[in-house]
Design an enzyme around this catalytic site. Structure first.
Site, PDB file in Angstrom:
ATOM      1  CG  HIS A  74       0.390  -3.757   5.599  1.00 32.38           C
ATOM      2  ND1 HIS A  74      -0.464  -3.394   4.584  1.00 32.38           N
ATOM      3  CD2 HIS A  74       0.820  -5.006   5.288  1.00 32.38           C
ATOM      4  CE1 HIS A  74      -0.552  -4.374   3.698  1.00 32.38           C
ATOM      5  NE2 HIS A  74       0.226  -5.374   4.101  1.00 32.38           N
ATOM      6  CG  HIS A 115      -1.961  -1.076   1.168  1.00 36.50           C
ATOM      7  ND1 HIS A 115      -2.417  -1.745   2.290  1.00 36.50           N
ATOM      8  CD2 HIS A 115      -2.629  -1.632   0.110  1.00 36.50           C
ATOM      9  CE1 HIS A 115      -3.334  -2.640   1.934  1.00 36.50           C
ATOM     10  NE2 HIS A 115      -3.472  -2.581   0.616  1.00 36.50           N
ATOM     11  CD  GLU A 170      -0.650   0.577   4.636  1.00 35.83           C
ATOM     12  OE1 GLU A 170       0.125  -0.397   4.773  1.00 35.83           O
ATOM     13  OE2 GLU A 170      -1.883   0.448   4.591  1.00 35.83           O
ATOM     14  CD  GLU A 181      -1.423  -3.319   9.639  1.00 35.56           C
ATOM     15  OE1 GLU A 181      -0.997  -2.148   9.492  1.00 35.56           O
ATOM     16  OE2 GLU A 181      -2.245  -3.845   8.867  1.00 35.56           O
TER      17      GLU A 181
END
Length: 289
Positions: free
Chosen positions: A133, A35, A38, A206
């Site tokens: 992420h 993504h 990010e 994350e």
């Protein structure tokens, strides 16, 4: 070592003799920036890479025992264009792992082919896939894992996040969760978790866009580029614990019980670390428990 699997460049880290015959090769595959928006994921990945290529004795030992293959940017066109989530053609690549197109999702297609190829290589044990992420609402670093029917496998899957929580003061095991959400079926974690055998573990790592809370604190601490990089270093360090290499490294360096890196000049100190200063990065010892 820089490789090229058709449409996607990747980095490979290991000792040269790992490429020849000998003991079974443990393999860790890590991707980031699927993504584009990010950006903290890139700093986490950079911290891990800087540590693995350093002359720090822990990094040297990891290269001796583990092969790391890293795709630092899985969606380069989206990053170049400044997209938040999609590729050049408007696809969220992290929903197309099940059947990527070599035309519409070339990087994903190439990486999937490479992972499948390595999973079928009898000389390699592909044990980890970690997709990095950044999260827009939650604090700290944390992981998503998969759900299995086998309770023993469920417990084994929790080992790495627990170890990382011990090594990284900004990582939260309480925020870590294991799920099989239908909407996440096309993600790397979910798809590869179902494809690979029961000796492999697939996670989404994350990290907050904003800040983290440490144990016992009452106020959040803002993340910086260097503290993101520190998390990446601690991810690498955790493989030392996971593969029970502590006794090996303890034969060579002075063991100290401080797991935190300082927050200043991390990458500069890391790049200059040498065997004459074997277990120090900045002013604080890099612990080997």
């Amino acid at each position: 070592m820089v490789g090229d699997s058709h449409a996607c460049a990747f980095l490979s880290f290991c000792a040269v003799d790992q490429l020849s015959g000998g003991r079974e090769k443990k393999l860790v595959f890590l991707t980031a920036r699927v993504h584009p928006g990010e950006s903290p994921a890139s700093f986490v990945c950079q911290g891990l890479i800087d540590f693995l290529v350093s002359q720090h004795p822990v990094a040297q030992l990891l290269r001796d025992y583990v092969i790391f293959k890293i795709v630092p940017m899985l969606n380069p066109d989206g990053v170049y264009l400044g997209n938040y989530r999609s590729s050049l053609m408007g696809f969220d690549l992290n929903r197309h792992w099940q059947d990527p197109s070599p035309w519409a999702h070339p990087t994903l297609y190439a990486v999937k082919q490479l992972i499948v190829q390595m999973s079928q290589d009898p000389s390699v044990s592909l044990e980890f896939y970690i997709d990095v992420h950044a999260h827009s609402t939650m604090l700290n670093g944390f992981m998503y894992g998969n759900v299995f029917e086998d309770e023993e496998r469920v417990q084994r899957q929790a080992v790495f996040p627990r170890l990382l929580c011990h090594n990284a003061h900004d990582f939260s095991f309480s925020n870590t969760s294991f799920n099989r959400d239908v909407v996440k079926a096309g993600t790397g974690r979910r798809f590869l978790g179902g494809l690979l055998d029961d000796t492999s573990y697939c996670y989404t790592l994350e990290v907050s866009f904003y800040s983290y809370m440490t144990s016992g604190s009452t106020a959040p601490v803002a993340y910086t580029e260097e503290t993101y990089m520190r998390l990446g270093m601690n991810v690498a360090r955790t493989f030392l614990d996971y593969y029970k290499l502590n006794n090996v490294i303890a034969d060579h360096i002075n063991v100290q019980n401080d797991i935190y890196f300082p927050s200043i000049s991390l990458h500069k100190r890391l790049r200059s670390a040498s065997l004459s200063e074997p277990n120090v990065i900045g002013k604080t010892a890099y612990s080997i428990n």
